[in-house]
Structures are given as structure tokens and as C-alpha cells.
Design an enzyme around this catalytic site. Structure first.
Site, PDB file in Angstrom:
ATOM      1  N   MET A   1      23.104  11.146  50.885  1.00  0.00           N
ATOM      2  CA  MET A   1      23.693  11.819  52.049  1.00  0.00           C
ATOM      3  C   MET A   1      24.506  13.041  51.640  1.00  0.00           C
ATOM      4  O   MET A   1      25.610  13.247  52.128  1.00  0.00           O
ATOM      5  CB  MET A   1      24.623  10.852  52.814  1.00  0.00           C
ATOM      6  CG  MET A   1      23.895   9.669  53.375  1.00  0.00           C
ATOM      7  SD  MET A   1      24.986   8.614  54.332  1.00  0.00           S
ATOM      8  CE  MET A   1      25.197   7.236  53.248  1.00  0.00           C
TER       9      MET A   1
ATOM     10  N   ASP B   1       6.550  -6.233  29.346  1.00  0.00           N
ATOM     11  CA  ASP B   1       7.837  -6.421  28.690  1.00  0.00           C
ATOM     12  C   ASP B   1       8.296  -7.861  28.748  1.00  0.00           C
ATOM     13  O   ASP B   1       7.851  -8.638  29.578  1.00  0.00           O
ATOM     14  CB  ASP B   1       8.884  -5.552  29.396  1.00  0.00           C
ATOM     15  CG  ASP B   1       9.084  -4.255  28.663  1.00  0.00           C
ATOM     16  OD1 ASP B   1       8.386  -4.031  27.666  1.00  0.00           O
ATOM     17  OD2 ASP B   1       9.953  -3.463  29.092  1.00  0.00           O
TER      18      ASP B   1
ATOM     19  N   LYS C   1       6.753  -8.978  21.756  1.00  0.00           N
ATOM     20  CA  LYS C   1       6.528  -9.778  20.532  1.00  0.00           C
ATOM     21  C   LYS C   1       5.497  -9.146  19.624  1.00  0.00           C
ATOM     22  O   LYS C   1       4.502  -8.600  20.074  1.00  0.00           O
ATOM     23  CB  LYS C   1       5.982 -11.153  20.949  1.00  0.00           C
ATOM     24  CG  LYS C   1       7.047 -12.157  21.229  1.00  0.00           C
ATOM     25  CD  LYS C   1       6.521 -13.549  20.964  1.00  0.00           C
ATOM     26  CE  LYS C   1       7.297 -14.586  21.745  1.00  0.00           C
ATOM     27  NZ  LYS C   1       6.704 -14.800  23.069  1.00  0.00           N
TER      28      LYS C   1
END
Ligand code: SAH
Length: 484
Positions: free
Chosen positions: A163, A37, A59
Site C-alpha cells: 500500500m 529439498d 542427501k
């Protein structure tokens, strides 16, 4: 049976090359094709092999952004050719990176893939600026949100809870107050990415009850939102044949090069604890004298060949000697130190070399060996009336400094398999951990001699490879797993 992975979605991290994961770098270093990327730091691409095809997905030849369809097409095309394709994305591949869409496409195309999470910019950027994204007493919630311009249509959102196993019901109730309906899919992931990964899927309404039933305990994270439904298509980890298995590899770093990767590719968690280390013995006058007096020099292992240049002091000491080796791989190592074998045994084992011995009875034979070599060759040659002398030029010594916490954890939690390539390793590993509190591993071994010694040492040999290769060990192991 083993299913070949062809595509890896790898998170390249936020930019700093050192913030890519070890696993990501490992996989990148074995890629055939890398589709990267725009945001990937090009410095990271130096870890790709020299032969890899590097494609900038940011591209097109016209200079614009490559269409998503084109990316999908390329991934499938190279994967179908059997190439190892790395889809390298900035940060984490599943955070605002369209990695999920690409994975969906591969699922449809029936191409196996793996996800290597990365450090996402939303956490790393702030951290490098000295901003913790949560802070006790300051912030209890982080929101990752896409910029208004990038958002094509208003859609769902995701809530991730840390948690939250204890008091899961209250957490989910709070989710409804935050705007999630009771029907929203919700999931609990316990011990994610680890050997004991457990996933429970439900809705905001019933996840608490379901996970109680399932007995998932901390550590776990909760995910709430429509993305949870994608798991139906994208669950890739549990499909790997060795997912959730812990394998202890005891082969030496030299012999076991590339072994870890082979098991990891099948989903296993691998701990490398080599039980053998080779140390060359310092040069001694006696060795040189014996070498000079011999007609034949015999190598029964690659380790012996590697230790030889040091032992012989000066290569001119072997002028006029003939050299025999046990098999082709030893012959190859011999070539790497600039020597050609006059005779190569037809393996396996030194017995074959003794049987096909090309020398005359009157010739003096010198074995250059390690301290734990078996006496097969010597006995075989003596039977033929050939006189054999031996010289120890390397020592096969045990492991040193295996960290105590590693041993403690193994003893306490256990492992699923331990791989032995020699009887010595089976013995040394038993001595290292004589008693297991839980989960004593089954042994996967190479060859009948190792199997016999491993059994003698009290291991349950559940997989035996006939050939001396990691492929053989894996095949035997997968067979044992599928017979369960
Ligand atoms: N998958 C990526 C995000 C891709 S979206 C991840 O997990 O990080 C691209 C956006 O990420 C950029 O527009 C920018 O907002 C952010 N980003 C990526 N790299 C960054 C960096 N090094 N510093 C700050 N922001 C960054």
C-alpha cells in the site's frame, strides 16, 4: 519464437500438501526430474508422474547435505538433456532457500527457467497457530530474518512495502531512517504476476519520481535493498513470448486437454471457457432399428464414438456390420470401446472419406452424428449414388453457467487472444459477449472453415493454424506476435 523452459523453481509451501499452489502442482505433475529439498513434505511427491526421477537434494549417498555445486550441476545436466526439471523447495523458493543462487547459475548457463512462488513458512506457520503477521492497530511491520547461526556474513537487508504507491516518497524517506542509503536500489512492482505487470527500477533517491513518470498505479509493492539489483540477471518473466497476454480458450475439455499448459508455458494467462459440451442422447428404439438395418456404420467424430455404446443399447446389435471412420484419431477412440474400423478415411474432413468410399452402391450407410454435423459426407456419398441415413446420437450444446463476473471482467478488461477450434465456438462466444468495452481479442483458429466462420461472426482472425493441433495454433500465434 517460443523458447523452451526446462527448469521450474517451485515452492512446495510450508508443509501441508494442500498449501502448494495449483500451478506448482500442475508443473510437478508433468516433471521428468524432481530435485527436492529436505523440507518438502514427501506426500507432495505423489503428484509427480510415475516415470519421474526423484532426487533428494538434502542427501548425498554418504548421507550428508548435497553440496550446492552438485545441485547446480544436476539442474544443468538434466535441463540440457531436454528434460523438464522441477526444483522443489519448501515454502517459497526465493525466501531463504538459495533459489536465487540457483537461478543465477542457470542464467549463466543460458537455461530458461520459471519461478512458481510458494506460501512461505514465515506467514503460514504463524497463521496456523492463530497469529496474523500484521494486524490493524497492532502491527505495521513484519521482519523476516535468518537465524544467527545460519548467517555466514553480515550483508544487506530487504524492505518490502505494501500500500505504498501513494505516498511513495514518504515511504522511501522512512527507508533512509531505517538505515537504507539513498543509493540503495529500489523497485516498484505493479500488478505483479498479472497481465498488466509493470516494474520500475531506481534507487531510494529517485524511485518516487521515476514511478510517477511511468504512471504505475495501485496495486503495487515496493522493494528496497541490494536484492533489487539481481533483477538485471534474473528477470525471467518478461522474456516469455506470451508474457502479459490473456488467452481465452474455447475448445472443449476433451479436445483441449493440455492446451492451457502449452500457452501458460509461454507466459500467457489462460482462461478456459469451453464453448462446446457433448451430451449423449438417451437410447431410442428408432436408433437401434436403424443400426440393425444398416450395412455400414460411419463415425465422423470421436464424440460420436463415445456416445455410441449408450445409443446402441447392446453391442450385439451391430453384429456383422462394417464400420468406417473419418480419420485415425477417431479410429483410435473406436478401439478404446473395443471395436476396430474396417475403413479409415484419409482426412482431413469427411470429404476425403466420401471420395475414397469403399462400399458398394447397394449397401445401406448410417451416419452416427451430432446435432450440428455438416452435410459434407452425405452430399459426397449421394453424388456417388450411395444412400445415406443419419442418426443423431449426441448433442453439441453450448456452455452453461459461465460465471457472470468472468464475463463482466472480460467485457471490461478484454483479452489478447481467443482460440477457436470450430465455427460453432466462434458463434457461441460472440453471442456470449456481443460487445467489448475494451480489448476485443484477436482470434487464433484451426483450419480455413473455422477462419471463415469466425470472420463471418465479426472476429479478426490474426492467426490461422493449418494443422489441428495446439502446436500449430501456438506457432501461428507467435508468428503474429513477432510480426507486430
Ligand atoms: N523457503 C522456505 C524457508 C527455508 S529456510 C520458506 O519460504 O518457507 C528453512 C526454515 O524455514 C526452517 O529452519 C524453519 O525455520 C522454517 N520452516 C520451514 N517449514 C516450516 C514449518 N512447516 N513450520 C515452521 N517453520 C518452518
Amino acid at each position: 519464437m517460443s523458447k523452451k523452459v526446462n527448469v521450474w523453481f517451485v515452492g512446495a509451501g510450508p508443509g501441508h500438501p494442500g498449501l502448494m499452489t495449483v500451478r506448482g502442482r500442475d508443473i510437478l505433475s508433468r516433471a521428468d526430474v524432481v530435485l527436492y529439498d529436505r523440507l518438502v513434505n514427501p506426500g507432495i511427491l505423489t503428484w509427480a508422474p510415475s516415470w519421474a526421477k526423484l532426487i533428494d537434494s538434502g542427501k548425498t549417498p554418504g548421507g550428508e547435505q548435497m553440496e550446492q555445486q552438485e545441485i547446480h550441476r544436476l539442474l544443468v545436466r538434466y535441463a540440457r538433456k531436454g528434460m523438464r526439471v522441477v526444483r522443489l523447495k519448501g515454502g517459497d523458493p526465493f525466501v531463504f532457500g538459495r533459489g536465487g543462487e540457483e537461478a543465477e547459475f542457470l542464467t549463466k548457463a543460458k537455461i530458461a527457467y520459471e519461478v512458481v512462488p510458494g506460501v512461505t513458512a514465515g506467514i503460514a506457520g504463524p497463521a496456523f497457530a492463530g497469529i496474523p503477521v500484521t494486524h490493524r492497530g497492532v502491527s505495521t511491520e513484519v521482519i523476516f530474518r535468518i537465524g544467527a547461526r545460519a548467517e555466514r556474513s553480515v550483508c544487506g537487508k530487504t524492505l518490502v512495502g505494501y500500500m505504498a504507491v501513494e505516498g511513495l516518497a514518504e515511504f522511501l524517506k522512512r527507508a533512509t531512517e531505517l538505515g537504507f542509503s539513498k543509493k540503495t536500489p529500489a523497485g516498484l512492482v505493479g500488478r505483479g504476476t498479472c497481465r498488466g505487470q509493470r516494474v520500475v527500477i531506481g534507487t531510494v533517491a529517485d524511485l518516487a519520481a521515476k514511478s510517477k513518470q511511468d504512471g504505475v498505479t495501485a496495486p503495487a509493492v515496493v522493494v528496497v535493498g541490494p536484492v533489487v539489483a539481481l533483477r538485471k540477471k534474473l528477470a525471467w518473466w518478461e522474456k516469455r513470448p506470451l508474457a502479459g497476454k490473456r488467452i481465452v480458450l474455447t475448445v472443449s475439455a476433451n479436445l483441449g486437454k493440455g492446451w492451457r499448459e502449452v500457452f501458460e508455458e509461454q507466459g500467457a494467462e489462460v482462461w478456459e471457457l469451453p464453448m462446446t459440451r457433448i451430451q449423449s442422447v438417451p437410447p431410442r428404439m428408432n436408433t437401434v432399428t436403424m443400426i440393425r438395418a444398416a450395412d455400414w456404420l460411419v463415425f465422423t467424430s470421436a464424440a460420436g464414438v463415445r456416445a455410441f455404446p449408450r445409443a446402441v443399447c447392446d453391442m450385439r446389435n451391430i453384429f456383422g456390420k462394417k464400420i468406417a471412420v473419418v480419420g485415425h484419431s477417431t479410429a483410435e477412440v473406436l478401439r478404446s470401446i473395443g471395436l476396430r474400423a474396417d475403413w479409415v478415411g484419409h482426412g482431413p474432413g469427411s470429404q476425403a472419406l466420401a471420395q475414397s468410399w469403399p462400399g458398394k452402391k447397394t449397401e445401406r450407410v448410417l451416419r452416427l452424428t451430432g446435432n450440428v454435423e455438416d452435410g459434407e459426407l452425405r452430399r459426397g456419398l449421394q453424388k456417388k449414388g450411395v444412400k445415406v441415413l443419419s442418426c443423431v446420437i449426441y448433442r453439441n450444446v453450448g456452455p452453461n453457467n459461465v460465471p457472470r463476473p468472468v464475463l463482466r471482467a472480460l467485457r471490461k478488461e478484454g483479452a489478447d487472444w481467443v482460440v477457436f477450434a470450430s465455427g460453432t465456438a466462434a458463434e457461441r462466444f460472440r453471442r456470449l459477449i456481443p460487445k467489448w468495452k475494451k480489448g476485443k481479442p484477436k482470434a487464433a483458429v484451426i483450419g480455413p472453415a473455422t477462419a471463415k466462420e469466425a470472420r463471418r461472426q465479426g472476429w479478426k482472425v490474426a492467426a490461422e493454424s493449418k494443422e489441428a493441433s495446439v502446436a500449430g495454433v501456438l506457432r501461428a500465434m507467435l508468428k503474429a506476435e513477432s510480426n507486430k
